[in-house]
Design an enzyme around this catalytic site. Structure first.
Site, PDB file in Angstrom:
ATOM      1  N   CYS B  86       1.423  -1.051   0.361  1.00 41.48           N
ATOM      2  CA  CYS B  86      -0.411  -0.185   0.070  1.00 41.48           C
ATOM      3  C   CYS B  86       0.749   1.274   0.055  1.00 41.48           C
ATOM      4  CB  CYS B  86      -0.951   0.293   1.846  1.00 41.48           C
ATOM      5  SG  CYS B  86      -2.641   1.197   0.996  1.00 41.48           S
ATOM      6  N   HIS B 194      -3.498  -5.999   1.074  1.00 42.13           N
ATOM      7  CA  HIS B 194      -2.710  -5.851   2.574  1.00 42.13           C
ATOM      8  C   HIS B 194      -2.648  -7.649   2.763  1.00 42.13           C
ATOM      9  CE1 HIS B 194      -2.600  -1.738   3.450  1.00 42.13           C
ATOM     10  NE2 HIS B 194      -3.486  -1.553   2.803  1.00 42.13           N
ATOM     11  N   GLU B 196      -0.624  -8.355   5.230  1.00 42.34           N
ATOM     12  CA  GLU B 196      -0.698  -8.756   6.003  1.00 42.34           C
ATOM     13  C   GLU B 196      -1.649  -8.734   7.118  1.00 42.34           C
ATOM     14  OE1 GLU B 196       0.045  -6.011   4.662  1.00 42.34           O
ATOM     15  OE2 GLU B 196      -0.428  -4.700   5.757  1.00 42.34           O
TER      16      GLU B 196
END
Lengths: 84, 227
Positions: B86, B194, B196
């Site tokens: 991002c 994302h 994560e």
């Protein structure tokens, strides 16, 4: 002392969705003749007398930080200004 | 394997990244402030999402001038894995470690939802545990994720197999639906989604975990001598 006006705009080849939205909004307000709107940034830089090569420095900072050459063009105007 | 998560003023996915590596991946990780000038002790560098320096001027523009970025470039040149997610991707673009730039999303909206991605290249150190063409679910959260580059750069990305992930359908107007790209050498990956945030089924998806596991596998294969 120099006052430098920097204009950063999206390159012609790059679509500007913000400008497009504003253009459509103007058209719905009744301004049919406004064919296109492009949105950019305007910055004012104040240089003191210690900078000897103002134009060279302006070009350098425009390329290094103020604009992203992948998507943006820049132009500038340099004005001599009196000491405050 | 030891990771560094770089923290800029305005980063807000740094702790998610830290959690993913420490608790889900089970590897060592430090949060490293943006004024660090040496990353030699780390095997992998992670640039998290957020709004570094308030996205002033352009997303990532101010962060790419910070002290730590010289060390990130050095790590990239040394062939260490560098992942930007991002805002981290935007910083990699601004720094020139990856080609292209980000524009505002085509519909001008901040998009925050889980999207389907296709794994285009599974022969990178970030994607080797995925199948080629595999569909994975990863969340996005961005206002400027509309990837742009000129035709020549796009042709080069395609010819060198640098497109790692694409959106399964048009999400934000990105050229060729690009969601993530690598550098030519393949050790720097930037992606808007994302991974994560998708490391445990409790979070809605665990599809991002394999990305981190791929990095570790690559590192083990090349650094750990088998008995």
């Amino acid at each position: 002392m120099y006052k430098v006006k920097v204009y950063v705009t999206l390159r012609e080849s790059v679509l500007d969705p913000q400008g497009k939205a504003v253009q459509q909004s103007l058209s719905s307000l009744g301004y049919q003749g406004v064919e296109d709107v492009r949105i950019g940034k305007y910055m004012e830089l104040q240089f003191d007398d210690s900078v000897t090569d103002v134009e060279g420095t302006v070009k350098e900072v425009c390329e290094k930080l103020l604009s992203n050459p992948v998507i943006e063009d820049y132009r500038y105007e340099i004005e001599e200004s009196a000491k405050q | 394997m030891k990771f560094a998560v770089i923290v800029f003023p305005g980063s807000n996915c740094d702790v998610d990244m830290y959690h993913a590596v420490k608790d889900e991946l089970g590897e060592q990780v430090d949060l490293v402030w943006h004024d660090a000038d040496n990353l030699d002790q780390y095997d992998g560098i992670l640039l998290p999402g957020g709004f570094s320096y308030g996205d002033y001027l352009r997303s990532g523009a101010i962060a790419h001038m910070s002290k730590v970025m010289a060390a990130v470039k050095k790590a990239a040149e040394a062939g260490k894995p560098v992942l930007g997610v991002c805002n981290g991707f935007q910083i990699l673009l601004e720094s020139g470690l990856l080609p292209g730039a980000m524009l505002r999303n085509k519909n001008l909206k901040f998009l925050c939802r889980t999207v389907e991605l296709s794994v285009v290249n599974n022969e990178t150190m970030f994607t080797s545990l995925y199948e080629k063409g595999e569909k994975i679910n990863i969340p996005i959260a961005h206002g400027e994720g509309n990837y742009y580059c000129d035709e020549e750069t796009l042709a080069k990305l395609q010819a060198n197999n640098q497109i790692a992930f694409t959106y399964a359908s048009d999400v934000n107007g990105s050229l060729s639906d690009i969601a993530g790209i690598t550098n030519e050498k393949g050790n720097v990956l930037g992606m808007m989604p994302h991974p994560e945030r998708a490391v445990d089924n409790l979070l809605g998806s665990a599809d991002g975990l394999k990305l981190f596991q791929s990095i570790v596998k690559h590192w083990r294969d090349s650094h750990v001598v088998k008995a």
